[in-house]
Design an enzyme around this catalytic site. Structure first.
Site, short mmCIF file in Angstrom:
data_model
loop_
_atom_site.label_atom_id
_atom_site.label_comp_id
_atom_site.label_asym_id
_atom_site.label_seq_id
_atom_site.Cartn_x
_atom_site.Cartn_y
_atom_site.Cartn_z
N GLU A 1 0.70 -1.14 -0.10
CA GLU A 1 -0.11 0.02 -0.14
C GLU A 1 0.80 1.31 -0.04
O GLU A 1 0.38 2.24 -0.49
CB GLU A 1 -0.93 -0.20 1.29
N ASP B 1 -14.22 -10.08 10.01
CA ASP B 1 -12.87 -10.02 9.97
C ASP B 1 -12.35 -9.45 11.20
O ASP B 1 -10.99 -9.75 11.51
CB ASP B 1 -12.51 -8.98 9.00
#
Lengths: 271, 308
Positions: B55, B114
């Site tokens: 990222e 998650d």
């Protein structure tokens, strides 16, 4: 094309201005600026198609100083090219100056990317090279990375991406002066062998002496002729090059000379 | 009334925009099926680049593209786009004021199962703190589409906060989003609920329930957290006893902080900040999490009745 003697004359001026800027500012990074002078001089005078007419546009070759702390070298080169008035160099690092400690692309035409935080410039250059591919133009992107800087993980993220997208319009110089703030690069956090690493990441790699114009010229030609992969030029350099008491001395990474030291350095840098 | 996740609306809008505008480039970090930039890839494959699970590099590559005249939409999960890559967004994108639109999906606890590692509750705080960054958190699919076009037109970096789970449409078709403008969705006179994102639908539900308790409630969608709509906030403060802020985000550094800071300097008014109370989320179904962390309409009503 300038001959090597003419390039050397520019490089001498550039070195003198680096020393003067850092002395006047009483801070800055002389060591890693001086090690990159031949590479940057060659790029700006013999390689890149940048001039007064196109400098405000991005429709040309570009240069990203990923090791942004070598800003004195960049400003001195831009001044030598006529993009910055030489008198302005004395404002380096001072309040209200365009010449920030680390380069700001919005202040100075010819600064192609704002840098300073190590590891990010190679990614930015990758983005520029990708843009050139999208636009199907022939412009090339050059980037200068420090060997210490290559300890940053992002360098390798970018190396992966540039090879993945086959950016043969991207050429990176590794300014391998062997020193970083805390000591020898190999002692602090050994990133070597950098050539093998870049090779493993899919780059074309060339090893040269980063102060030898003939070798720089040949490497850049080889880079231009390399298709399908980016090129990394491992330039072995001397930190503080040209000033006897600064050469290979870790203490000159980020400290300014005194007035007397400056005088001595300028004397050494006379024709 | 439709129901669509804001990330879905983002994918659809971007797929149109990338075809309409030659300068648009889309970057993703191996999450294009989840962030929905895969739609843009399908629409125009040569303008979509997967940057892999990296990222930080993606954000600085975006900066390089923007420094070459492109308008870049860079996406990942909100936590990675704004957290992992914070300093790249700060130094390579915002400091040079480049046209990169950071679009972070899966923001907040409605990520669900998650768990906390993937539930950003501090992204708006991080992005708002960067000079020159515009921060937008759309409430529904209609607003998201408009916001994507608005950030494309906007000169400079933007952060758009998007959700994983479907949200109800709170705006009518033909609604026009404008950066920096809040919208009154329901007019009342006792208290005002100023919300963003998924909390707008919860606020509208809560307002209805509060009516039964004799409270006449104003509901405002404050989709732009920065620059916040000062004029509207001042008006609300002058005409309401208490302002409630509602966000699926830590109450520190997000919409609540922005509203309190604004009103403290203009029309000091009692504010109650509803949001994540300086805690991480956890695994669970989105509606269970909203309830447990006090963000469901029912829990919001309880909190308001206890603090009014």
């Amino acid at each position: 094309m300038l001959n090597y003697e003419e390039l050397s004359a520019h490089a001498r001026n550039i070195r003198r201005n680096i020393v003067k800027m850092v002395t006047e500012a009483k801070s800055g990074h002389p060591g890693g600026s001086l090690s990159a002078v031949e590479i940057m001089t060659y790029l700006y005078f013999n390689e890149m198609d940048v001039d007064m007419k196109n400098v405000t546009s991005y429709d040309r070759d570009r240069f990203v100083l990923s090791k942004g702390h070598a800003s004195p070298a960049l400003y001195a080169v831009l001044s030598e090219k006529g993009f910055i008035d030489e008198r302005e160099l004395s404002t380096f690092r001072a309040i209200n100056s365009r010449l920030q400690g680390h380069p700001n692309m919005n202040y100075v035409s010819g600064v192609d990317m704002s840098t300073g935080s190590l590891g990010q410039g190679l990614s930015c250059a990758t983005g520029m090279a990708l843009s050139n591919k999208i636009d199907e133009n022939d412009h090339r992107v050059y980037v200068l990375i420090g060997d210490g800087e290559s300890e940053e993980g992002q360098i390798w993220e970018a190396a992966m991406a540039a090879a993945h997208y086959k950016l043969d319009n991207l050429c990176a110089f590794l300014d391998c002066n062997g020193l970083q703030i805390d000591g020898k690069v190999t002692d602090v956090m050994n990133p070597t062998p950098l050539d093998k690493k870049f090779e493993a990441f899919g780059w074309h790699v060339i090893n040269i002496d980063g102060h030898d114009y003939a070798q720089i010229e040949k490497a850049l030609e080889e880079a231009r002729n390399t298709k399908g992969q980016p090129t990394a030029i491992m330039a072995k350099t001397v930190k503080g090059k040209g000033v006897s008491f600064m050469e290979n001395q870790v203490g000159w990474h980020g400290s300014a000379p005194s007035a007397e030291q400056c005088e001595q350095a300028l004397k050494e840098l006379e024709d | 009334m439709g129901k669509i996740a804001t990330r879905e609306a983002y994918g659809k809008a971007l797929a149109k925009l990338v075809v309409e505008q030659d300068d648009v480039v889309v970057l993703d970090a191996d999450l294009s099926k989840s962030t929905k930039t895969a739609d843009a890839k399908k629409a125009r494959p040569d303008r979509h680049f997967n940057m892999g699970i990296a990222e930080g590099n993606m954000m600085a590559v975006a900066a390089g593209l923007a420094a070459s005249g492109k308008t870049v939409f860079a996406s990942s999960f909100s936590i990675f786009a704004t957290g992992r890559a914070f300093e790249q967004v700060r130094n390579s994108i915002c400091y040079p004021h480049l046209n990169v639109k950071v679009c972070g999906t899966h923001a907040g606890i409605t990520v669900g199962e998650d768990g906390a590692s993937h539930q950003s509750v501090e992204d708006m705080a991080c992005m708002s703190a960067i000079p020159g960054m515009t921060v937008i958190c759309p409430a529904d699919g209609i607003e998201t589409e408009q916001a994507i076009y608005a950030v494309y037109e906007h000169d400079g970096p933007c952060y758009v906060r998007l959700g994983r789970s479907a949200v109800e449409d709170v705006h009518p078709e033909g609604y026009e989003f404008e950066i920096g403008k809040g919208v009154v969705l329901r007019e009342g006179k006792d208290i005002a609920l100023v919300a963003c994102g998924v909390m707008v639908q919860e606020s509208l539900k809560a307002a209805k329930m509060l009516e039964e308790h004799g409270l006449n409630v104003t509901v405002v969608n404050m989709a732009t957290i920065k620059p916040v709509d000062v004029e509207l906030l001042v008006e609300l403060a002058k005409t309401h006893k208490t302002i409630y802020t509602l966000e699926e985000h830590n109450v520190i550094g997000g919409l609540g902080s922005m509203v309190c800071q604004t009103l403290a300097q203009t029309v000091p008014t009692k504010c109650v900040c509803i949001g994540m109370l300086d805690s991480f989320g956890e695994s669970g179904k989105p509606d269970q999490l909203m309830d447990k962390y006090g963000l469901s309409a029912e829990k919001v009503v309880e909190r308001i009745l206890a603090t009014k």
